[in-house]
Design an enzyme around this catalytic site. Structure first.
Site, PDB file in Angstrom:
ATOM      1  N   CYS A  54       0.825  -1.218   0.000  1.00  0.00           N
ATOM      2  CA  CYS A  54       0.000   0.000   0.000  1.00  0.00           C
ATOM      3  C   CYS A  54       0.860   1.268   0.000  1.00  0.00           C
ATOM      4  CB  CYS A  54      -1.018  -0.049   1.131  1.00  0.00           C
ATOM      5  SG  CYS A  54      -2.428   1.019   0.812  1.00  0.00           S
TER       6      CYS A  54
ATOM      7  N   HIS B 230      -3.400  -5.133   1.765  1.00  0.00           N
ATOM      8  CA  HIS B 230      -2.699  -5.402   3.031  1.00  0.00           C
ATOM      9  C   HIS B 230      -2.780  -6.883   3.401  1.00  0.00           C
ATOM     10  CE1 HIS B 230      -2.083  -1.228   4.528  1.00  0.00           C
ATOM     11  NE2 HIS B 230      -3.075  -0.972   3.698  1.00  0.00           N
TER      12      HIS B 230
ATOM     13  N   GLU C 116      -0.970  -8.560   5.249  1.00  0.00           N
ATOM     14  CA  GLU C 116      -0.615  -8.775   6.667  1.00  0.00           C
ATOM     15  C   GLU C 116      -1.849  -8.768   7.566  1.00  0.00           C
ATOM     16  OE1 GLU C 116      -0.196  -6.066   4.962  1.00  0.00           O
ATOM     17  OE2 GLU C 116      -0.683  -4.307   6.188  1.00  0.00           O
TER      18      GLU C 116
HETATM   19  N1  GLN Z   1      -3.537   6.411   1.267  1.00  0.00           N
HETATM   20  C1  GLN Z   1      -2.203   6.144   1.733  1.00  0.00           C
HETATM   21  C2  GLN Z   1      -1.179   6.941   0.926  1.00  0.00           C
HETATM   22  O1  GLN Z   1      -1.496   7.437  -0.100  1.00  0.00           O
HETATM   23  C3  GLN Z   1      -1.892   4.664   1.643  1.00  0.00           C
HETATM   24  C4  GLN Z   1      -2.867   3.893   2.498  1.00  0.00           C
HETATM   25  C5  GLN Z   1      -2.331   2.658   3.129  1.00  0.00           C
HETATM   26  O2  GLN Z   1      -1.126   2.417   3.202  1.00  0.00           O
HETATM   27  N2  GLN Z   1      -3.250   1.859   3.640  1.00  0.00           N
HETATM   28  O3  GLN Z   1      -0.064   7.055   1.331  1.00  0.00           O
END
Ligand code: GLN
Length: 189
Positions: A83, A172, A174
């Protein structure tokens, strides 16, 4: 026994630590350590950049002078970004434009699912198997270059991509009980 470092400046590093411990087995024994300094990185066989807030994480990487040590580490060993971590591994980031490590030839758009479906749990297929994917204000990978391999997609967009030793997921793993992504990382060590 291999050592996986989890970048622990910000974000959900604790969950990755548990996921590595769950994925470790006799064939691929591994321990997880939290990484905050270049000396910590030097102890690792692989590195995870967790989810969180990528703008903040990038600022902290610069403040702690970890950008070059991570690039040097990545020249030899695997790095996995989840992410916000995927955003940091990209070579191009939009919405807004921001700097990143450029370890993978992917272009990502931050917070790209919009407000209506910004977080959700979906079922995706990876290498022919169903798996759960938890998306939290996820980016979308708008371009995955010719050296990348898309392992899983969701709604037509790549969500798990690897390029040589490195890999990203926009979700995610994890947070799911059984993560094939962490198992795959252990196979790369
Ligand atoms: N929205 C976050 C970003 O742009 C990422 C979100 C996340 O890691 N769950 O950095």
């Amino acid at each position: 026994m291999k050592t996986v470092g989890i970048l622990a400046l910000q974000g959900d590093f604790e969950a990755h630590r548990n996921a590595i411990e769950r994925a470790s087995d006799a064939a691929h024994p591994a321990q997880a350590i939290e990484v905050r300094t270049a000396a910590d990185i030097a102890r690792c066989d692989g590195l995870i950049i967790p989810g969180g807030e990528s703008t903040t994480m990038w600022k902290l990487l610069e403040m702690e002078q970890l950008v070059e040590p991570i690039r040097a580490f990545a020249a030899q060993k695997p790095v996995y970004g989840s992410c916000a971590g995927a955003i940091l591994l990209a070579s191009e980031v939009t919405h807004p434009v921001q700097a990143a490590l450029g370890l993978m030839d992917i272009a990502v758009e931050r917070n790209a699912y919009g407000r209506r479906i910004d977080s959700q749990i979906a079922t995706i297929q990876a290498d022919g198997h169903d798996m759960e994917a938890v998306f939290i204000r996820a980016p979308i990978i708008r371009r995955a270059g010719p050296k990348t391999r898309v392992i899983a997609s969701f709604a037509g967009d790549p969500v798990w991509v690897e390029q040589g030793r490195h890999m990203v997921t926009t979700f995610h793993p994890e947070l799911s009980p059984n993560s094939p992504v962490h198992r795959r990382l252990l196979e790369k060590l």
